[in-house]
Design an enzyme around this catalytic site. Sequence first.
Site, PDB file in Angstrom:
ATOM      1  N   HIS A 175       0.812  -1.216   0.000  1.00  0.00           N
ATOM      2  CA  HIS A 175       0.000   0.000   0.000  1.00  0.00           C
ATOM      3  C   HIS A 175       0.848   1.271   0.000  1.00  0.00           C
ATOM      4  CE1 HIS A 175       0.953   0.756   4.242  1.00  0.00           C
ATOM      5  NE2 HIS A 175       0.735  -0.533   4.454  1.00  0.00           N
ATOM      6  N   GLU A 191      -2.275  -6.960   7.723  1.00  0.00           N
ATOM      7  CA  GLU A 191      -0.940  -6.847   8.304  1.00  0.00           C
ATOM      8  C   GLU A 191      -0.854  -7.712   9.560  1.00  0.00           C
ATOM      9  OE1 GLU A 191       2.120  -6.676   8.488  1.00  0.00           O
ATOM     10  OE2 GLU A 191       2.598  -4.561   8.123  1.00  0.00           O
TER      11      GLU A 191
END
Length: 229
Positions: A9, A109
């Site tokens: 990202h 994550e």
Amino acid sequence: MAKLFLLRHLKSQWNEENRFAGWTDGPLAKGQEEKAKELALELFKHRIDKIYTSPLFRNMDTVAEIFEYSINKYPFFIHLDQGKMKKWGNCADITANDVPAYVSENLNERYYGKLQGLNKQEIAKKYGEEKVRLWRRVFKDVSIEGESLKDVYKRAVPFYKKYVEKDLKQGKNILLVASHNSLRALIKYIEGISDKNIANVELSFAVLLEYEFNDDVDLISKKYYSQIV
């Protein structure tokens, strides 16, 4: 032949503040538009058939930022794991030309437990740089009440095998946008990296990786677009 694009990202606000983000949501950092445009120009040289990402805002918004530059050519929608469907982007109607985007927490994550939200530099001063490096990079060590990379591997790789490999076998080009450690887990599997050597694999923000596979999903080639980081 099929291609898989792995994308970390764009930089988030907490990344900019050097904090452990983990499962905590937060906005992207300011000034990410130019990198999103560069990524779009590179990605859409290729056909993209499907997108996978996680529900963390920094991952979903990275997808949205990239598609903002190509929405007329590649409208898209998002399909939630729970089976609900909602439009995402500027499409008035879902058509055969749309690119479906699927969201799963398996691509999140690492969960950093008590470290989430804390400043990485301050934690390194408190516990020592080497200890924090082990928490962050090696395969089996666990951070304070959080996940290890091995834990992330156990959820991300089975998801990849079930959904993404199936798409690749069908000759589809896939874009997968996720966070640092979920991507490191996938890279470990795809490239066959050992438990020891995965500690040396780090990805910058917005780095793009391209993998090409044959019909049996054997890896043929890989390419890192490090120049756009």
